[in-house]
Design an enzyme around this catalytic site. Sequence first.
Site, PDB file in Angstrom:
ATOM      1  N   CYS A 362      35.475  38.633  23.402  1.00 14.68           N
ATOM      2  CA  CYS A 362      35.534  38.399  24.846  1.00 14.68           C
ATOM      3  C   CYS A 362      35.166  36.984  25.234  1.00 14.68           C
ATOM      4  O   CYS A 362      35.547  36.504  26.302  1.00 14.68           O
ATOM      5  CB  CYS A 362      34.620  39.385  25.563  1.00 14.68           C
ATOM      6  SG  CYS A 362      32.907  39.403  24.962  1.00 14.68           S
ATOM      7  N   THR A 363      34.405  36.290  24.414  1.00 18.03           N
ATOM      8  CA  THR A 363      34.005  34.911  24.748  1.00 18.03           C
ATOM      9  C   THR A 363      34.545  33.893  23.764  1.00 18.03           C
ATOM     10  O   THR A 363      34.119  32.745  23.750  1.00 18.03           O
ATOM     11  CB  THR A 363      32.467  34.784  24.782  1.00 18.03           C
ATOM     12  OG1 THR A 363      31.942  35.161  23.511  1.00 18.03           O
ATOM     13  CG2 THR A 363      31.870  35.655  25.856  1.00 18.03           C
TER      14      THR A 363
END
Length: 394
Positions: A362-363
């Site tokens: 997600c990052t």
Amino acid sequence: MSEENVKQLIGKVFNDIATGIETGGFSNKVKVGITLLGSEHGIENIVKGAELASKRNNSYEVVLIGPKVETELRVVEANDEDEQHKKMEELLDSKEIDAAVTMHYNFPIGVSTVGRVVTPGVGKEMFIATTTGTSSPHRVEAMVKNGLSGIITAKAMGIENPSIGILNVDGARQVERALKELNENGYDINFSESMREDGGSVMRGNDLLTGTPDVMITDSLTGNLLMKIFSSFNTGGSYEALGFGYGPGVGDGYKRNILILSRASGIPVVANAIEYGADLAKGNILNVNKAEHKKAKNAKYDEILKGLTKEKNKSEASEEEVKAPKKEIVTGSISGIDIMELEDAVKELWKNGIYAESGMGCTGPIVMVNEEKLSKSIEVLAKSGYTTQESDHC
């Protein structure tokens, strides 16, 4: 007082006398020089920008450097680009002007420029560190230096505690670790939080558009591209109409307040760049530069930079033939690892008997491990310098 300082003082005194004779009075105004030759839009474009800057703010004086032109502004004559740069440097070194704006200037290695833009999302100003020049031949070291240059520039502009963000480009996580170490050693850094839900000081594209941090750290090539996009996205690219130019050259020990304009800069940007230079002079950027580098060095800045360039051990480790342990289900993920070090981080866990895989989470880049071995894995990677103990995981 040194001989050099005496010469500079004498030069400034004679300049003030000449100005006083010419105008009938003496002025303590900040003086900003701007070179005329080199613009893709011609000399008239620069002159109009200089006249606009002079008319809208009377707290500084604008000095033109180049061929004689019809204008009420003072002109220091020079006939080609080389000559105008020599004149510009002479005026700066003699303290006859306090800042200079020019195009296509060669800074020494170790010096790069901090641009200033108006972000389109919410109209907020943001510094981009950096936009031209080379802080270091080593990418990560350069970006760490760029971060300090951005902080210096923001402080000279009156922002006491500027927030910083690191653009999510190659090397961002290594830069983040280095700056956090500098912060832990006593050099206070105000890390910004991404506007995205998962936060963190590594910034995404959304943060560029909204100006989330006061200072956005990136490599100079990316910064240069961003400046061009922010400045000319509504003009088709041939005319830079927005922002304040590519900014002042900043670096350890650098002693000239020289700001850069693109050859495509239009009249509004020319005027803004002159005002930017005047404000930096008023904020004593040269003194701020010296003071901030001293504080950073007291926090082991030089040692941190040296550590970034010592890649031999990791390079050798990455070349070792390391066999993966028995495959396991990997549902635990660790972020905060730079894309350039991702595979090395996986092998480091293998060497410690922990099965791991690389992936994209997600990052950004992640290392995936068995959930039960997550804490141990973070500990191993932190010890090896790939991430931190407090590293977030998705």
